[in-house]
Design a protein around this motif. Sequence first.
Motif, PDB file in Angstrom:
ATOM      1  N   TYR A 118       0.630  -1.103   0.113  1.00 57.51           N
ATOM      2  CA  TYR A 118      -0.140  -0.052  -0.023  1.00 57.51           C
ATOM      3  C   TYR A 118       0.989   1.330  -0.027  1.00 57.51           C
ATOM      4  O   TYR A 118       2.000   1.218   0.484  1.00 57.51           O
ATOM      5  CB  TYR A 118      -0.950   0.248   1.290  1.00 57.51           C
ATOM      6  N   LEU A 119       0.540   2.251  -0.382  1.00 54.95           N
ATOM      7  CA  LEU A 119       0.814   3.562  -0.438  1.00 54.95           C
ATOM      8  C   LEU A 119      -0.323   4.420   0.070  1.00 54.95           C
ATOM      9  O   LEU A 119      -1.191   4.919  -0.708  1.00 54.95           O
ATOM     10  CB  LEU A 119       1.569   4.260  -1.630  1.00 54.95           C
ATOM     11  N   GLN A 120      -0.040   4.906   1.139  1.00 55.44           N
ATOM     12  CA  GLN A 120      -0.946   6.026   1.904  1.00 55.44           C
ATOM     13  C   GLN A 120      -0.317   7.344   1.630  1.00 55.44           C
ATOM     14  O   GLN A 120       0.568   7.704   2.131  1.00 55.44           O
ATOM     15  CB  GLN A 120      -1.140   5.732   3.242  1.00 55.44           C
ATOM     16  N   MET A 121      -1.309   8.287   0.799  1.00 58.68           N
ATOM     17  CA  MET A 121      -0.830   9.525   0.452  1.00 58.68           C
ATOM     18  C   MET A 121      -1.812  10.545   1.141  1.00 58.68           C
ATOM     19  O   MET A 121      -2.695  10.748   0.900  1.00 58.68           O
ATOM     20  CB  MET A 121      -0.903   9.782  -1.052  1.00 58.68           C
ATOM     21  N   ASN A 122      -1.047  11.348   2.200  1.00 58.65           N
ATOM     22  CA  ASN A 122      -1.955  12.208   2.834  1.00 58.65           C
ATOM     23  C   ASN A 122      -1.409  13.771   2.190  1.00 58.65           C
ATOM     24  O   ASN A 122      -0.295  14.057   1.739  1.00 58.65           O
ATOM     25  CB  ASN A 122      -1.594  12.038   4.133  1.00 58.65           C
ATOM     26  N   SER A 123      -2.139  14.755   2.709  1.00 57.04           N
ATOM     27  CA  SER A 123      -1.629  16.077   2.484  1.00 57.04           C
ATOM     28  C   SER A 123      -1.207  16.487   0.991  1.00 57.04           C
ATOM     29  O   SER A 123      -0.430  16.758   0.664  1.00 57.04           O
ATOM     30  CB  SER A 123      -0.501  16.690   3.361  1.00 57.04           C
ATOM     31  N   LEU A 124      -2.026  15.752   0.048  1.00 55.65           N
ATOM     32  CA  LEU A 124      -1.626  15.491  -1.537  1.00 55.65           C
ATOM     33  C   LEU A 124      -1.665  17.090  -1.831  1.00 55.65           C
ATOM     34  O   LEU A 124      -2.436  17.943  -1.570  1.00 55.65           O
ATOM     35  CB  LEU A 124      -2.654  15.186  -2.297  1.00 55.65           C
ATOM     36  N   LYS A 125      -0.725  17.127  -2.994  1.00 57.11           N
ATOM     37  CA  LYS A 125      -0.727  18.610  -3.479  1.00 57.11           C
ATOM     38  C   LYS A 125      -0.738  18.535  -5.200  1.00 57.11           C
ATOM     39  O   LYS A 125      -0.615  17.416  -5.563  1.00 57.11           O
ATOM     40  CB  LYS A 125       0.932  18.955  -3.342  1.00 57.11           C
ATOM     41  N   PRO A 126      -0.929  19.543  -5.681  1.00 57.29           N
ATOM     42  CA  PRO A 126      -1.248  19.292  -7.293  1.00 57.29           C
ATOM     43  C   PRO A 126       0.173  18.904  -7.889  1.00 57.29           C
ATOM     44  O   PRO A 126      -0.242  17.967  -8.866  1.00 57.29           O
ATOM     45  CB  PRO A 126      -1.388  20.701  -7.583  1.00 57.29           C
ATOM     46  N   GLU A 127       1.243  19.066  -7.315  1.00 57.78           N
ATOM     47  CA  GLU A 127       2.560  18.497  -8.070  1.00 57.78           C
ATOM     48  C   GLU A 127       2.490  17.004  -7.786  1.00 57.78           C
ATOM     49  O   GLU A 127       3.573  16.325  -8.202  1.00 57.78           O
ATOM     50  CB  GLU A 127       3.664  19.397  -7.492  1.00 57.78           C
ATOM     51  N   ASP A 128       1.725  16.266  -7.078  1.00 56.11           N
ATOM     52  CA  ASP A 128       1.839  14.849  -6.806  1.00 56.11           C
ATOM     53  C   ASP A 128       0.976  14.129  -7.939  1.00 56.11           C
ATOM     54  O   ASP A 128       1.027  13.152  -8.021  1.00 56.11           O
ATOM     55  CB  ASP A 128       1.088  14.664  -5.348  1.00 56.11           C
ATOM     56  N   THR A 129       0.334  15.145  -8.855  1.00 51.71           N
ATOM     57  CA  THR A 129      -0.462  14.496 -10.083  1.00 51.71           C
ATOM     58  C   THR A 129       0.504  13.630 -10.858  1.00 51.71           C
ATOM     59  O   THR A 129       1.528  14.319 -11.457  1.00 51.71           O
ATOM     60  CB  THR A 129      -0.996  15.792 -10.781  1.00 51.71           C
ATOM     61  N   ALA A 130       0.198  12.488 -11.120  1.00 53.34           N
ATOM     62  CA  ALA A 130       0.983  11.674 -12.072  1.00 53.34           C
ATOM     63  C   ALA A 130       0.203  10.422 -12.190  1.00 53.34           C
ATOM     64  O   ALA A 130      -0.792  10.261 -11.432  1.00 53.34           O
ATOM     65  CB  ALA A 130       2.383  11.395 -11.413  1.00 53.34           C
ATOM     66  N   VAL A 131       0.700   9.361 -12.894  1.00 53.46           N
ATOM     67  CA  VAL A 131       0.452   8.028 -13.062  1.00 53.46           C
ATOM     68  C   VAL A 131       1.438   7.286 -11.957  1.00 53.46           C
ATOM     69  O   VAL A 131       2.411   7.695 -12.064  1.00 53.46           O
ATOM     70  CB  VAL A 131       0.508   7.341 -14.311  1.00 53.46           C
ATOM     71  N   TYR A 132       0.908   6.724 -11.047  1.00 50.20           N
ATOM     72  CA  TYR A 132       1.623   6.057 -10.255  1.00 50.20           C
ATOM     73  C   TYR A 132       1.716   4.464 -10.683  1.00 50.20           C
ATOM     74  O   TYR A 132       0.660   4.029 -10.977  1.00 50.20           O
ATOM     75  CB  TYR A 132       0.942   6.161  -8.696  1.00 50.20           C
ATOM     76  N   TYR A 133       3.073   3.785 -10.454  1.00 44.74           N
ATOM     77  CA  TYR A 133       3.223   2.700 -10.710  1.00 44.74           C
ATOM     78  C   TYR A 133       3.948   1.828  -9.797  1.00 44.74           C
ATOM     79  O   TYR A 133       4.662   2.425  -8.840  1.00 44.74           O
ATOM     80  CB  TYR A 133       4.401   2.567 -11.954  1.00 44.74           C
ATOM     81  N   CYS A 134       3.622   0.640  -9.276  1.00 36.78           N
ATOM     82  CA  CYS A 134       4.346  -0.334  -8.378  1.00 36.78           C
ATOM     83  C   CYS A 134       5.264  -1.199  -8.964  1.00 36.78           C
ATOM     84  O   CYS A 134       4.866  -1.381 -10.502  1.00 36.78           O
ATOM     85  CB  CYS A 134       3.500  -0.953  -7.522  1.00 36.78           C
ATOM     86  N   ALA A 135       6.236  -1.705  -8.598  1.00 34.62           N
ATOM     87  CA  ALA A 135       7.171  -2.553  -9.182  1.00 34.62           C
ATOM     88  C   ALA A 135       7.877  -3.493  -8.126  1.00 34.62           C
ATOM     89  O   ALA A 135       7.990  -3.125  -7.036  1.00 34.62           O
ATOM     90  CB  ALA A 135       8.406  -1.586  -9.994  1.00 34.62           C
ATOM     91  N   ALA A 136       8.385  -4.679  -8.659  1.00 38.69           N
ATOM     92  CA  ALA A 136       8.828  -5.609  -7.684  1.00 38.69           C
ATOM     93  C   ALA A 136      10.220  -5.811  -8.340  1.00 38.69           C
ATOM     94  O   ALA A 136      10.552  -5.902  -9.279  1.00 38.69           O
ATOM     95  CB  ALA A 136       8.049  -6.744  -7.699  1.00 38.69           C
ATOM     96  N   SER A 137      11.080  -6.210  -7.215  1.00 40.34           N
ATOM     97  CA  SER A 137      12.469  -6.493  -7.619  1.00 40.34           C
ATOM     98  C   SER A 137      13.169  -7.402  -6.447  1.00 40.34           C
ATOM     99  O   SER A 137      12.843  -7.295  -5.272  1.00 40.34           O
ATOM    100  CB  SER A 137      13.332  -5.228  -7.777  1.00 40.34           C
ATOM    101  N   LEU A 138      14.104  -8.300  -7.063  1.00 41.14           N
ATOM    102  CA  LEU A 138      14.856  -9.055  -6.097  1.00 41.14           C
ATOM    103  C   LEU A 138      16.297  -8.701  -6.119  1.00 41.14           C
ATOM    104  O   LEU A 138      17.106  -9.180  -5.766  1.00 41.14           O
ATOM    105  CB  LEU A 138      14.852 -10.601  -6.582  1.00 41.14           C
ATOM    106  N   ARG A 139      16.449  -7.577  -7.121  1.00 37.59           N
ATOM    107  CA  ARG A 139      17.932  -7.079  -7.412  1.00 37.59           C
ATOM    108  C   ARG A 139      18.204  -5.623  -6.446  1.00 37.59           C
ATOM    109  O   ARG A 139      18.968  -4.827  -6.701  1.00 37.59           O
ATOM    110  CB  ARG A 139      17.926  -6.846  -8.602  1.00 37.59           C
ATOM    111  N   VAL A 140      17.127  -5.435  -5.512  1.00 40.01           N
ATOM    112  CA  VAL A 140      17.647  -4.089  -4.436  1.00 40.01           C
ATOM    113  C   VAL A 140      18.121  -4.521  -3.360  1.00 40.01           C
ATOM    114  O   VAL A 140      17.589  -4.977  -2.226  1.00 40.01           O
ATOM    115  CB  VAL A 140      16.018  -3.314  -4.271  1.00 40.01           C
TER     116      VAL A 140
END
Length: 128
Positions: A80-102
Motif C-alpha cells: 500500500y501507499l498511503q498518501m496524505n496532504s496531497l499537492k497538485p504536484e503529486d499529480t501523475a500516473v503511479y506505478y508499483c514495481a517488484a525486484s529481487l535486485r535491490v
Amino acid sequence: QLQLVESGGGLVQPGGSLRLSCAASGFTLDYYAIGWFRQAPGKEREGVSCISGRDASTYYADSVKGRFTISRDNAKNTVYLQMNSLKPEDTAVYYCAASLRVSSILLYGLRYSRYDYWGQGTQVTVSS
C-alpha cells in the motif's frame, strides 16, 4: 504469469488523501522489494517510495517524506501507499514495481532500472 495490479487512484482536492494498492498474482511478494514510482506528463519517471522484502524497512523521496507511507501485507500479497496532504504536484500516473535486485533500499530502492516487474499504473490527480 507474474502480474502487479495497482488500484486506488482518482481525483482528490489539495490536502486530501488517497491509498493506493499494489496486488500481486502469480508470485508472492514476501522476498521482493516493492517500489512506487510516478510519472507526470512530460517528466521522467520518479521514484517515490520503496519497502524492503527482508525486513520491511522503508525509504522515501524527499518530495513525499512525512506525507506518504508505504506498507505491506504479505498475507494479502499486497503493498500500500498511503498518501496524505496531497499537492497538485503529486499529480501523475503511479506505478508499483517488484525486484529481487535491490540489495540496499537506500542506494537502489528508487532506481527504476533495478525493478523487473511493473504494474499498468493508476492515475492520481490532485486538483480543486
